[in-house]
Design an enzyme around this catalytic site. Structure first.
Site, PDB file in Angstrom:
ATOM      1  N   GLU A 139       0.833  -1.230   0.000  1.00 32.60           N
ATOM      2  CA  GLU A 139       0.000   0.000   0.000  1.00 32.60           C
ATOM      3  C   GLU A 139       0.854   1.262   0.000  1.00 32.60           C
ATOM      4  OE1 GLU A 139      -2.741   2.142  -0.558  1.00 32.60           O
ATOM      5  OE2 GLU A 139      -3.854   0.458   0.297  1.00 32.60           O
ATOM      6  N   VAL A 142       2.289   3.536  -3.323  1.00 34.22           N
ATOM      7  CA  VAL A 142       1.580   4.539  -4.117  1.00 34.22           C
ATOM      8  C   VAL A 142       0.853   5.510  -3.196  1.00 34.22           C
ATOM      9  CG1 VAL A 142      -0.199   4.956  -5.858  1.00 34.22           C
ATOM     10  CG2 VAL A 142       1.226   2.911  -6.014  1.00 34.22           C
ATOM     11  N   LYS A 215       4.297   4.521 -10.203  1.00 33.67           N
ATOM     12  CA  LYS A 215       3.016   4.413  -9.514  1.00 33.67           C
ATOM     13  C   LYS A 215       1.884   4.146 -10.502  1.00 33.67           C
ATOM     14  CE  LYS A 215       4.734   7.353  -5.802  1.00 33.67           C
ATOM     15  NZ  LYS A 215       4.934   8.754  -5.384  1.00 33.67           N
TER      16      LYS A 215
END
Lengths: 442, 442
Positions: A139, A142, A215
């Site tokens: 998690e 990004v 990302k």
């Protein structure tokens, strides 16, 4: 972290190795200590920090890391065989990749914040996690603390995501926001960002969009259940954005943002996906336009849920550590239950479109002679390339004029070819501003 | 839903019963059909709809529900013993509660959108799920499609949430937004909302804050790992908000929103929590101020992550169905692995503060005689109640004047007592506007 403190709990502690102890790692250590009781209650067992791999153990750190936990032998730490959980916050490709692979092979579940590695070679890591039957969560890779990967993977699992528009790099958002509010040029705004610590001395990774592209690859992979790597992502940075581009945007009641854009397109041969990073004009009324300074936000359009936005700090030690620990609680719970969370999902295997075939829209400012017939010539050039014009505005009078054209959606290659043709036209002095347009519902 | 279509998959289908087939249920049926292949890939097995309980089978529905699946015998459906998954979208306390309890007893995992039931009697449901070893998920109960419960429960599991500010009712946000943009009064704005379908013929549940209070109870329970019910939530609706209150807010560069506010407060005897719903002035620069029309958003302040915001459509058949299906994929995966997701977490058992002890801030407009000494009297009254003043602005001249006072934080009971005392003061004609102030970092 004192395992003895939790001797009254039923479960033995889960043993955690931390790889890297910089700004994020130090905050991970702090939160592990300060939230120890809450973490134990939420996980169902204590988490015990048993080793911290660093390059320079003698360094003064933000967090109070017990000296006996520090080691320079990261490879030894992840292969010693009694580690349940590994947090990797070193960054970069190597040695991070080897360490994560070794950790998985030795039976640990892994939490990482390493966007570059995931975007370059995620599939190797996912395959290793699958083979080992362990979790690999990321998690924090990004948009820092903003929960976006879990919502994409889980909350929207019953929906079809069509588009993701993200402001996922705080440095460039700070610079563009500064250019918008103060009228500054790129160089001046970059210097301010550097002075305030929002940009690094070598700002290339941020300013040229490499960070955002990594990302974008991760977001597109999750949103579309398709393997998208950094190499698949078209990338343009913001170093060519001028004060005049920003002023042009302002005249359209728009603002320039560096966007990571991931799209699903239906075609005759089934759906295809695209992922790109470039500056774009978006209307000031768009929720992303109000994302100021170094904040991040990810805007998601899905078929049933409609438009969602996730907003928050995209970087920083404590916010990133919050995301790491959220993952850590999940993978720790999974370890206790001896299950895995949802792994990589690439079942859709959509085709990844090259930029030239991706549909975009252009805003083009063309400096022309103020003569009869010039507008008609320009319009012909667009039409010759199969590009339909949405609006034209003429500015200036006398000898020189400026035509500001906004196109309808067309293949990016056709739009680029149109611009090339415009440059060589008689009566055209210059194509002085070219920028893509997003987020106005066209 | 044709189970035969998936005969080549390894796993047998999971059998789903749907309770209720109104605007949300119909969309659940549609998405189950349209996304069948994706759902199968994401879950690891097909989901087969085997029954739909409705009150009036003869009704025309949005979704094409096979007639042989419809039944009026909801209790029979959930107790037949071969159901793996139940989606409850009937709403209300009964028969929903009995049906969910029966479903869990019979071994089904349950997804519900029922905020009223969860806020009134969640603990009975959670205990039943725990006993049965099954999941009870309810993302759709708060803020429609916006993923907020999962981020609170999982993404922020390693962090400490300190405050949640939510715009969680679309009807009231539409009305207040209309009052702000058009200067309309409450009644006029409500009528417009009713004409456009944003408010029901009997708008009480929305307008008086009952709907938001149920959601506040759910948010506070998750955020603070403490059992908070609807009865614990202080509630004030928006029917007394006047055009002049909205104008007062505008003068402060603020906007009036109906907020669900959940806070964690550290005290000498440990942390306590509070949950309340009332109209409040927030600065226009606050991210929640830009939430327009019927949109919802939840703003979360946590210790490490900082400020996060989650934004999107808070209601509607398709958005709510998206949230239901997201949960359905998770509980279906858990069924296949024979595990449970994180259940209710009430380990913290913090004290729930009554409203009088909760710290708030007041904005008060006081109509006074324009005489020397009146301001001093007013200031004394605040001081006598232990309330410190942040700003005073005097407006008007001649015989009458208006003092606009904004307080510092104080116990709500002390603020309320201050207002009562002001009302009976000589030289005070009226306390013409009272509203709490939030979100300006004080």
């Amino acid at each position: 972290m004192d395992g003895q403190r939790n001797e009254d709990t039923v479960r033995p502690p889960l043993r955690l190795a931390l790889l890297g102890c910089g700004s994020v790692g130090s905050q991970v250590v702090r939160l592990l200590r300060e939230q120890a009781d809450d973490l134990t209650a939420r996980v169902g067992a204590p988490i015990e920090l048993v080793g911290v791999a660093v390059r320079r153990p003698e360094l003064q750190r933000d967090a109070d890391v017990p000296a006996h936990l520090l080691t320079t032998d990261a490879a030894g730490l992840v292969s010693r065989g009694d580690i349940d959980l590994v947090v990797e916050v070193i960054g970069g490709i190597e040695p991070s990749r080897s360490l994560i692979l070794t950790a998985l092979e030795n039976g640990a579940s892994v939490v990482t914040a390493n966007k570059a590695l995931l975007a370059e070679d995620g599939s190797t890591l996912f395959a290793a996690a699958e083979k080992a039957g362990r979790d690999l969560y990321y998690e924090a890779a990004v948009a820092g603390a903003i929960p976006i990967l879990r919502p994409l993977r889980e909350s929207l699992a019953g929906d079809k995501v069509r588009r993701v528009l993200g402001i996922v790099n705080g440095t460039t958002n700070f610079i563009l926001d500064k250019m918008d509010t103060s009228g500054a040029g790129f160089t001046e705004a970059l210097e301010e960002a550097q002075d305030l610590g929002y940009a690094e001395a070598d700002p290339t990774a941020d300013v040229e969009g490499y960070d955002a592209a990594a990302k974008a690859a991760i977001l597109a992979s999750l949103a579309f259940h398709t393997r998208v790597t950094a190499a698949d992502v078209y990338r343009e940075g913001i170093s060519d954005v001028t004060a005049s581009d920003v002023a042009s945007a302002r005249e359209m009641d728009s603002v320039v943002k560096l966007l990571a854009i991931c799209e699903l397109t239906d075609g005759p041969d089934g759906p295809s996906v695209s992922a790109r990073v470039h500056p774009a004009m978006i209307p000031r009324s768009h929720p992303l336009a109000s994302v100021r300074e170094a904040y991040n936000a990810v805007f998601v359009e899905s078929e049933a849920a409609g438009q969602l936005m996730f907003y928050g700090p995209g970087a920083g030690g404590a916010p990133t550590a919050s995301a790491v620990l959220g993952d850590l609680v999940t993978v720790a719970r999974n370890r206790l239950m001896d299950v895995r969370g949802a792994g990589e999902s690439a079942y859709a295997q959509c085709e990844v479109l090259p930029m030239g075939s991706t549909e975009t829209r252009y805003h083009v400012a063309i400096d022309v002679d103020d003569k009869a017939g010039v507008l008609a010539q320009v319009a012909h050039t667009f039409a010759d390339h199969g590009v339909s014009i949405k609006t034209v505005r003429q500015e200036g009078r006398g000898v020189d004029a400026q035509l500001v054209v906004v196109s309808h959606r067309a293949a990016d290659a056709d739009l680029a070819a149109t611009v090339e043709a415009l440059r060589t036209m008689p009566n055209v002095h210059d194509v002085s501003s070219i920028m893509r347009v997003e987020g106005d519902g066209e």
